[in-house]
Scaffold this motif. Structure first.
Motif, PDB file in Angstrom:
ATOM      1  N   VAL A 183       0.852  -1.185   0.000  1.00 44.98           N
ATOM      2  CA  VAL A 183       0.000   0.000   0.000  1.00 44.98           C
ATOM      3  C   VAL A 183       0.889   1.237   0.000  1.00 44.98           C
ATOM      4  N   LEU A 184       0.729   2.064  -1.022  1.00 46.87           N
ATOM      5  CA  LEU A 184       1.499   3.297  -1.174  1.00 46.87           C
ATOM      6  C   LEU A 184       0.593   4.489  -0.907  1.00 46.87           C
ATOM      7  N   VAL A 213       1.318   1.264 -12.678  1.00 44.73           N
ATOM      8  CA  VAL A 213       0.868   0.207 -13.585  1.00 44.73           C
ATOM      9  C   VAL A 213       2.018  -0.279 -14.453  1.00 44.73           C
ATOM     10  N   ARG A 214       2.798   0.652 -14.996  1.00 46.14           N
ATOM     11  CA  ARG A 214       3.932   0.262 -15.839  1.00 46.14           C
ATOM     12  C   ARG A 214       4.968  -0.515 -15.032  1.00 46.14           C
ATOM     13  N   PHE A 221      -1.428  -6.448 -10.168  1.00 53.62           N
ATOM     14  CA  PHE A 221      -2.230  -5.308 -10.612  1.00 53.62           C
ATOM     15  C   PHE A 221      -2.297  -4.245  -9.527  1.00 53.62           C
ATOM     16  N   VAL A 222      -2.646  -3.026  -9.966  1.00 54.11           N
ATOM     17  CA  VAL A 222      -2.686  -1.859  -9.092  1.00 54.11           C
ATOM     18  C   VAL A 222      -4.139  -1.446  -8.884  1.00 54.11           C
ATOM     19  N   ALA A 223      -4.480  -1.068  -7.649  1.00 52.78           N
ATOM     20  CA  ALA A 223      -5.817  -0.571  -7.337  1.00 52.78           C
ATOM     21  C   ALA A 223      -5.685   0.777  -6.636  1.00 52.78           C
ATOM     22  N   ARG A 224      -6.682   1.603  -6.786  1.00 53.81           N
ATOM     23  CA  ARG A 224      -6.727   2.852  -6.025  1.00 53.81           C
ATOM     24  C   ARG A 224      -7.715   2.662  -4.881  1.00 53.81           C
ATOM     25  N   ALA A 231      -2.900   0.494  -3.908  1.00 49.17           N
ATOM     26  CA  ALA A 231      -2.483  -0.837  -3.464  1.00 49.17           C
ATOM     27  C   ALA A 231      -1.977  -1.617  -4.662  1.00 49.17           C
ATOM     28  N   VAL A 232      -0.926  -2.394  -4.435  1.00 48.62           N
ATOM     29  CA  VAL A 232      -0.358  -3.260  -5.460  1.00 48.62           C
ATOM     30  C   VAL A 232      -0.465  -4.701  -4.975  1.00 48.62           C
ATOM     31  N   LEU A 233      -1.034  -5.551  -5.795  1.00 54.94           N
ATOM     32  CA  LEU A 233      -1.149  -6.973  -5.475  1.00 54.94           C
ATOM     33  C   LEU A 233      -0.154  -7.750  -6.329  1.00 54.94           C
TER      34      LEU A 233
END
Length: 626
Positions: A183-184, A213-214, A221-224, A231-233
């Motif tokens: 989590v960023l 994402v890149r 994958f990345v979520a907001r 968040a990055v999974l």
């Protein structure tokens, strides 16, 4: 929108007296179905069409000449000001489009889309011509579609619900043991909004999202999640891989974002957790808890330890229950008075949230605030507490009939950095009618452990509005003391850990005396917390402290009970207690019984029977003989 010259809104409101401008223009405005307005350079509306009533429920004749700033949502005012300034400076004929929220007569917020054209230099018009249309339905549909699609409308990324469902599916399929969640959190976004506008803030979010994402590419994958939090999974990772990706994410977020000729930089923190976890939600909760630790470390990265995951699972269950409780209206606010030590009379009250749990009874904040902070639920919880506390305090003068009692509300670090606190406070004061001077926001040391400059900026904006700022638990940590001069404080509260030993621990007395001296040097009010015994009260008075709160005076009670208590005259018991403390102080200074009696009478005190003091009655009060 508002003018930079006198801070007045020119975007939205109406009015109608003798309308300026040519008859043809007014006739044209009257024919359009959208709201039509003519606004002067001072920000006051000169003319509005009848369509205003259908849009906002307002009668144009009643708002003519009014300052329209209060109808614009607090979160949209700064952007409106910047747009208007640009429009006015650009000269005649320049056009600006906007979308913002306006308050309807019924108190709700309506999204409007509009266009403003500068005709101030046109002698035939001499106004800013504005047209507005209600787009609330479109906005609501967009939100509904975003929720249905499971994506964030601004960045196009998956949302929190999608991330959690993906985590849970991986866990159910037995693939959760090596899953990792990072989590960023971006710091400084409110500063970007303040300095460059909402559009700039959105550009920063979109740019950072594309970088993440890149970076992740095909590995996850990345979520907001919300605000500036992503968040990055990662589907397959260990502690080392997770740490490496965390630092890569941090570096990507810190790269400057180009906004025209400007290069905007933001800081960030990353918290991470690697499976196995009891469930997918627990992994996300552990990562968010790690994020809180990351904000206080030099590297700004923290990885949750494996032994923390079961606790994260329990905390996730607590958070889910808390959100249910908020929806069900189970969170209540109690109030504890802050009193004068000489006579016990109240001078203000602190709002304290409680959870009336259906099966566990009344829970204190220690049972749930930590989980609320880690999960972000504290932002909504804090907003509700602030609104309820301001509403209660606004009614106290009517109940008391003679005085206004300020209310203190605790503010969490997350509210300061990510909760749009200034807009939330503006809205609470506007809705309740409470003067800013009657509100005090209390912050703890943890609030200044992250982005100090951002915290100072937010607090100064609130202080400029007249809101008081108090440092809670003062003296317990180096940071609060070191930054006492930087923070725009109006008061400090001495922590109960120092008050508890007064009368039996010379060290605590020395610390309290030092804190009182520091507060006096900084011209700050000082309140002692946790006063529970008469001995503590007397020592505090001897040391020069004149305000305190604690069980000795009153336990936290609901708003109705507090109002009733404040409205009642001071009891004989309180009167006698105040007189006893004053008499002991004077005797300690060497005053005779006769001198003490004269002082008590001159200060307006009476005996428990309502009579003036004599030397004999003072001796009886003190339990002494002449």
């Amino acid at each position: 929108m508002q003018t930079s010259r006198d801070d007045r809104s020119v975007v939205v409101l109406p009015g109608a007296t003798a309308p300026p401008g040519p008859a043809a223009l007014l006739a044209l405005l009257a024919e359009v179905t959208d709201v039509g307005l003519l606004c002067g350079p001072d920000g006051r509306v000169r003319y509005a069409t009848d369509a205003l009533t259908a849009c906002l429920g307002l009668d144009p004749a009643e708002v003519v000449g009014r300052d329209c700033l209060q109808l614009v949502h607090p979160g949209d005012r700064a952007g409106a000001l910047r747009s208007l300034d640009s429009l006015v400076r650009a000269g005649v004929g320049r056009r600006a489009a906007f979308e913002l929220r306006l308050r309807h007569l019924d108190g709700s917020w309506r999204w409007v889309q509009g266009t403003a054209v500068n005709r101030l230099s046109d002698p035939a018009v001499d106004a800013v011509v504005v047209t507005l249309s209600d787009v609330s339905s479109r906005r609501a549909a967009e939100v509904a579609l975003d929720e249905l699609a499971g994506t964030d409308g601004m960045t196009g990324l998956p949302d929190r619900a999608t991330l959690v469902s993906t985590l849970e599916a991986a866990h159910a399929a037995g693939r959760g043991d090596r899953a990792a969640v990072l989590v960023l959190d971006l710091d400084g976004l409110p500063d970007v909004d303040e300095a460059h506008g909402r559009a700039a803030e959105e550009q920063v979010l979109v740019t950072v999202a594309s970088r993440l994402v890149r970076l992740v590419d095909a590995h996850g994958f990345v979520a907001r999640l919300a605000g500036g939090r992503f968040a990055v999974l990662l589907g397959d990772a260990d502690q080392h891989r997770c740490a490496a990706v965390a630092h890569e994410l941090l570096a990507a977020a810190r790269q400057p974002v180009r906004l025209g000729d400007l290069a905007v930089e933001v800081t960030a923190s990353v918290g991470a957790a690697v499976g196995p976890a009891p469930d997918g939600g627990a992994l996300l909760t552990a990562a968010e808890a790690a994020l809180r630790r990351a904000a206080t470390t030099p590297s700004r990265v923290w990885l949750a330890r494996r032994r923390e995951l079961p606790a994260a699972h329990r905390r996730q269950e607590l958070v889910d229950d808390l959100r249910r409780g908020m929806r069900a209206g189970e969170l209540v606010v109690h109030y504890q008075p802050i009193v004068r030590l000489d006579d016990g009379s109240p001078v203000s009250a602190e709002a304290l949230v409680r959870w009336a749990h259906p099966s566990k009874g009344l829970l204190s904040p220690t049972a749930f605030l930590g989980a609320a902070e880690d999960s972000g639920a504290v932002v909504e919880l804090g907003r509700r507490v602030l609104l309820e506390a301001c509403a209660a305090a606004a009614t106290w003068p009517e109940v008391l009939g003679r005085r206004r009692l300020p209310v203190s509300v605790n503010v969490s670090p997350r509210q300061l950095v990510h909760g749009d606190l200034v807009a939330v406070v503006d809205e609470a004061l506007e809705v309740t009618g409470l003067p800013p001077s009657a509100l005090v926001l209390e912050i703890t040391e943890t609030a200044v452990l992250g982005d100090l400059q951002q915290v100072v900026t937010v607090l100064r904006r609130l202080r400029d509005r007249g809101v008081g700022i108090a440092a809670d638990d003062f003296g317990t940590g180096y940071s609060t003391l070191a930054h006492a001069k930087q923070l725009p404080l109006t008061a400090v509260k001495i922590d109960r850990s120092f008050v508890g030993g007064l009368g039996r621990d010379a060290g605590d007395a020395a610390i309290v005396a030092s804190l009182l001296s520091l507060a006096a040097a900084l011209d700050l009010e000082c309140v002692a917390e946790g006063v529970e015994t008469e001995q503590q009260r007397l020592v505090l008075r001897t040391l020069g402290c004149d305000r305190a709160q604690g069980f000795l005076f009153c336990r936290p009670i609901d708003a109705a009970a507090l109002a009733a208590r404040f409205a009642e005259p001071v009891s004989d018991e309180v009167t006698a207690r105040g007189a006893l403390a004053r008499a002991r102080q004077l005797r300690a200074d060497g005053a005779s019984l006769t001198t003490v009696a004269a002082a008590l009478n001159s200060e307006g005190r009476t005996t428990s029977a309502g009579r003036r003091w004599s030397a004999r009655s003072v001796a009886l009060l003190l339990g002494a003989t002449r």
